[in-house]
Write a protein that holds these residues in place. Structure first.
Motif, mmCIF file in Angstrom:
data_model
loop_
_atom_site.group_PDB
_atom_site.id
_atom_site.type_symbol
_atom_site.label_atom_id
_atom_site.label_comp_id
_atom_site.label_asym_id
_atom_site.label_seq_id
_atom_site.Cartn_x
_atom_site.Cartn_y
_atom_site.Cartn_z
ATOM 1 N N GLN A 112 0.826 -1.200 0.000
ATOM 2 C CA GLN A 112 0.000 0.000 0.000
ATOM 3 C C GLN A 112 0.868 1.260 0.000
ATOM 4 O O GLN A 112 0.530 2.253 -0.659
ATOM 5 N N GLU A 113 1.987 1.224 0.703
ATOM 6 C CA GLU A 113 2.904 2.371 0.695
ATOM 7 C C GLU A 113 3.537 2.536 -0.682
ATOM 8 O O GLU A 113 3.731 3.658 -1.162
ATOM 9 N N PHE A 114 3.861 1.426 -1.321
ATOM 10 C CA PHE A 114 4.411 1.488 -2.681
ATOM 11 C C PHE A 114 3.388 2.087 -3.634
ATOM 12 O O PHE A 114 3.726 2.937 -4.467
ATOM 13 N N LYS A 115 2.146 1.654 -3.526
ATOM 14 C CA LYS A 115 1.091 2.151 -4.415
ATOM 15 C C LYS A 115 0.867 3.653 -4.217
ATOM 16 O O LYS A 115 0.665 4.400 -5.187
ATOM 17 N N LYS A 116 0.908 4.117 -2.964
ATOM 18 C CA LYS A 116 0.774 5.551 -2.708
ATOM 19 C C LYS A 116 1.917 6.336 -3.350
ATOM 20 O O LYS A 116 1.707 7.399 -3.933
ATOM 21 N N ALA A 117 3.121 5.786 -3.261
ATOM 22 C CA ALA A 117 4.277 6.447 -3.865
ATOM 23 C C ALA A 117 4.149 6.470 -5.388
ATOM 24 O O ALA A 117 4.494 7.463 -6.038
ATOM 25 N N TYR A 118 3.618 5.397 -5.945
ATOM 26 C CA TYR A 118 3.409 5.344 -7.399
ATOM 27 C C TYR A 118 2.432 6.446 -7.835
ATOM 28 O O TYR A 118 2.656 7.125 -8.836
ATOM 29 N N ASP A 119 1.372 6.641 -7.073
ATOM 30 C CA ASP A 119 0.397 7.678 -7.405
ATOM 31 C C ASP A 119 1.036 9.071 -7.362
ATOM 32 O O ASP A 119 0.701 9.942 -8.183
ATOM 33 N N VAL A 120 1.957 9.286 -6.427
ATOM 34 C CA VAL A 120 2.669 10.566 -6.347
ATOM 35 C C VAL A 120 3.487 10.799 -7.606
ATOM 36 O O VAL A 120 3.488 11.896 -8.177
ATOM 37 N N ILE A 121 4.199 9.758 -8.057
ATOM 38 C CA ILE A 121 5.030 9.875 -9.262
ATOM 39 C C ILE A 121 4.163 10.151 -10.491
ATOM 40 O O ILE A 121 4.460 11.037 -11.305
ATOM 41 N N VAL A 122 3.069 9.411 -10.627
ATOM 42 C CA VAL A 122 2.207 9.541 -11.806
ATOM 43 C C VAL A 122 1.630 10.946 -11.931
ATOM 44 O O VAL A 122 1.476 11.472 -13.041
ATOM 45 N N LYS A 123 1.321 11.573 -10.814
ATOM 46 C CA LYS A 123 0.730 12.910 -10.852
ATOM 47 C C LYS A 123 1.720 13.983 -11.306
ATOM 48 O O LYS A 123 1.308 15.097 -11.631
ATOM 49 N N ASP A 124 2.997 13.648 -11.334
ATOM 50 C CA ASP A 124 4.009 14.679 -11.603
ATOM 51 C C ASP A 124 4.855 14.371 -12.830
ATOM 52 O O ASP A 124 5.914 14.953 -13.014
ATOM 53 N N VAL A 125 4.416 13.446 -13.684
ATOM 54 C CA VAL A 125 5.201 13.093 -14.862
ATOM 55 C C VAL A 125 4.787 13.951 -16.053
ATOM 56 O O VAL A 125 3.716 14.559 -16.040
ATOM 57 N N PRO A 126 5.601 14.016 -17.112
ATOM 58 C CA PRO A 126 5.273 14.861 -18.268
ATOM 59 C C PRO A 126 4.057 14.343 -19.028
ATOM 60 O O PRO A 126 3.732 13.164 -18.977
ATOM 61 N N LEU A 127 3.440 15.236 -19.758
ATOM 62 C CA LEU A 127 2.247 14.875 -20.525
ATOM 63 C C LEU A 127 2.557 14.630 -21.996
ATOM 64 O O LEU A 127 1.692 14.201 -22.751
ATOM 65 N N VAL A 128 3.795 14.917 -22.423
ATOM 66 C CA VAL A 128 4.176 14.710 -23.823
ATOM 67 C C VAL A 128 5.451 13.895 -23.883
ATOM 68 O O VAL A 128 6.228 13.847 -22.933
ATOM 69 N N ARG A 158 13.728 20.183 -21.750
ATOM 70 C CA ARG A 158 14.950 19.988 -20.978
ATOM 71 C C ARG A 158 14.863 20.708 -19.631
ATOM 72 O O ARG A 158 15.281 20.173 -18.601
ATOM 73 N N VAL A 159 14.305 21.920 -19.644
ATOM 74 C CA VAL A 159 14.130 22.670 -18.401
ATOM 75 C C VAL A 159 13.153 21.940 -17.483
ATOM 76 O O VAL A 159 13.397 21.802 -16.274
ATOM 77 N N TRP A 160 12.032 21.465 -18.061
ATOM 78 C CA TRP A 160 11.052 20.755 -17.237
ATOM 79 C C TRP A 160 11.674 19.526 -16.585
ATOM 80 O O TRP A 160 11.493 19.273 -15.390
ATOM 81 N N LEU A 161 12.423 18.741 -17.357
ATOM 82 C CA LEU A 161 13.018 17.520 -16.827
ATOM 83 C C LEU A 161 14.018 17.842 -15.726
ATOM 84 O O LEU A 161 14.056 17.155 -14.694
ATOM 85 N N TYR A 162 14.807 18.871 -15.924
ATOM 86 C CA TYR A 162 15.757 19.288 -14.893
ATOM 87 C C TYR A 162 15.017 19.677 -13.611
ATOM 88 O O TYR A 162 15.410 19.273 -12.510
ATOM 89 N N GLU A 163 13.955 20.449 -13.750
ATOM 90 C CA GLU A 163 13.224 20.896 -12.564
ATOM 91 C C GLU A 163 12.550 19.731 -11.846
ATOM 92 O O GLU A 163 12.484 19.701 -10.619
ATOM 93 N N TRP A 164 12.031 18.763 -12.630
ATOM 94 C CA TRP A 164 11.412 17.581 -12.022
ATOM 95 C C TRP A 164 12.443 16.780 -11.244
ATOM 96 O O TRP A 164 12.201 16.373 -10.099
#
Length: 479
Positions: A300-316, A325-331
């Motif tokens: 369950q802790e792993f799944k919560k962490a996965y949801d955090v990552i998914v919410k902050d990944v690029p859309l393209v 490149r700037v977005w990836l650096y900032e992420w």
């Protein structure tokens, strides 16, 4: 000899000769007035950085082969980042908590960043060509002769195989630096102490060979984790608790690994972060099966962490534009900042890492396995790499006849002959009694673990007469 540690440089105060905490196993050459401004731990870092064993890491893969045309991390750039990350972690803790000393004498407290950085530079120095892909081959070959483990090999390189002086083997590092290199301070046969998954004070593997028993005892002499009284000489049973510096180095290793691997493979088109949802069900099933092998991990802790990552990944998808490149650096910067701030002072001599961030790192690690490491393009290349190292081991071992004396090793490269002779001296002095077959096998293993990938391939082709494919995983016609 007087030394001026960095903590005293502003006031130019003189300090006492090397204390117990700065002690080296072997008496070192007297320092000259010209280099008194470096303290013992800064010297450790410099010795590792200038060793040929460290420089060789530029020719060893992190995940994919070093020949790839994509700009990927290799073992050298990985170790440089682990050292830098470890230094920053130690600096942050010292700045935030004046009571924290990392287990060092108070006069040496400010040297903790140098110790952690030195350990970070050295932590992968014993890993073989092609990295983790071939470790299983060497474990099988060396199973009857004390085993093989990459971290134990790194400790062996630092204490035995690296060359610095004619009076002793190894780099003659200080006790705290050697202890920081010990990510897994126990022998193969020692019973592992079960701990919570997120408890980083204990490692899951083993990390020292019996042939380095005296060096291990020196490094761990004053360690007390409740099993032994402080100050007793360690015989390998004095507990498995890492030093604070080793914990920081280990967490820096994880941070560097998960962030730069995701960075590399998203840019290379192998990890489609922008469409993680398309493969979510398959990934979570994959990750859950792998996590079941790790005791005490929480799904369950792993799944919560996965949801955090998914919410902050690029859309393209990655396109190499300046904005991307700037977005990836900032992420990456946001992730790294969170990982750094997850380290907390547990006691004056020990640290801990919040479990939430450890699960975030685990998600990124499993994404790399799912999208890159366990895919046919890389898996098939690694099968070939395993055969190269396995057959090279057998060819080198078969080229030696221990019954023929000095003439029995003439078909060996000179460095391999030197390793064998050094082990003969160990047997004669009683430092470690090598059986003939164990000695030959360990010498071959040591030699292979100091080759670059190009050197290993070249030697394999010379000894077998067979050519080796140097194809790219990116140009593979299969998926």
């Amino acid at each position: 000899m007087s030394v001026v540690p960095s903590v005293f440089r502003k006031n130019r105060k003189r300090v006492e000769p090397l204390a117990f905490h700065k002690k080296r196993k072997h008496e070192d050459r007297p320092s000259t007035a010209a280099d008194e401004w470096r303290d013992a731990f800064e010297r450790d870092r410099d010795r590792i950085l200038y060793s040929s064993a460290f420089r060789r890491l530029a020719g060893v893969a992190q995940v994919a082969a070093v020949r790839e045309q994509h700009l990927l991390h290799n073992r050298l750039t990985h170790c440089l980042k682990v050292g830098q990350m470890g230094r920053r972690l130690a600096q942050r803790l010292l700045a935030d908590d004046e009571g924290f000393d990392g287990g060092l004498a108070r006069d040496n407290r400010q040297s903790l960043p140098d110790i952690v950085e030195a350990a970070g530079l050295a932590h992968d120095i014993g890993h073989p060509p092609f990295g983790h892909a071939v470790e299983g081959v060497l474990r099988e070959k060396m199973n009857p002769y004390g085993g093989f483990e990459g971290n134990a090999q790194s400790f062996r390189v630092m204490t035995k195989l690296a060359v610095r002086a004619d009076k002793y083997d190894g780099l003659n590092l200080t006790r705290p630096t050697l202890n920081a290199i010990l990510k897994y301070p126990r022998y193969r046969e020692a019973k592992h102490k079960a701990t919570e998954w997120h408890d980083r004070s204990h490692g899951q593997k083993w990390g020292v060979y019996r042939s380095e028993a005296r060096d291990f005892a020196f490094a761990r002499e004053s360690i007390d984790d409740g099993d032994n009284a402080p100050g007793v000489t360690c015989d390998g049973r004095c507990g498995q608790v890492r030093s604070a510096a080793a914990v920081l180095m280990d967490w820096a290793d994880d941070i560097s690994y998960v962030t730069h691997d995701v960075y590399d493979y998203f840019r290379a088109g192998l990890m489609p972060l922008n469409v993680l949802g398309d493969s979510e069900e398959r990934f979570l099933e994959f990750a859950r099966n792998r996590l079941e092998e790790q005791k005490n991990s929480n799904w369950q802790e792993f799944k919560k962490a996965y949801d955090v990552i998914v919410k902050d990944v690029p859309l393209v998808a990655w396109g190499e534009t300046r904005e991307e490149r700037v977005w990836l650096y900032e992420w990456m910067n946001r992730l790294i900042t969170r990982f750094i701030n997850a380290v907390e002072v547990k006691s004056p001599s020990m640290v801990s890492v919040r479990s939430e961030e450890q699960y975030l790192a685990e998600v990124l690690k499993q994404l790399t396995f799912f999208h890159v490491i366990d895919k046919p393009k890389l898996a098939l290349a690694q099968e070939g790499q395993k055969k190269i190292i396995g057959e090279l081991f057998d060819e080198l071992l078969g080229a030696h006849d221990p019954k023929a004396g000095a003439a029995g090793s003439l078909k060996w490269p000179v460095l391999l002959q030197e390793f064998y002779k050094r082990m003969e001296r160990e047997s004669e002095t009683g430092d470690y009694l090598w059986a003939d077959d164990e000695r030959s096998s360990r010498a071959v293993c040591d030699y292979i673990c100091l080759l670059t990938e190009d050197q290993a391939v070249d030697l394999y082709q010379r000894m077998t007469g067979r050519s080796v494919s140097q194809g790219s995983i990116f140009g593979a016609w299969f998926d």
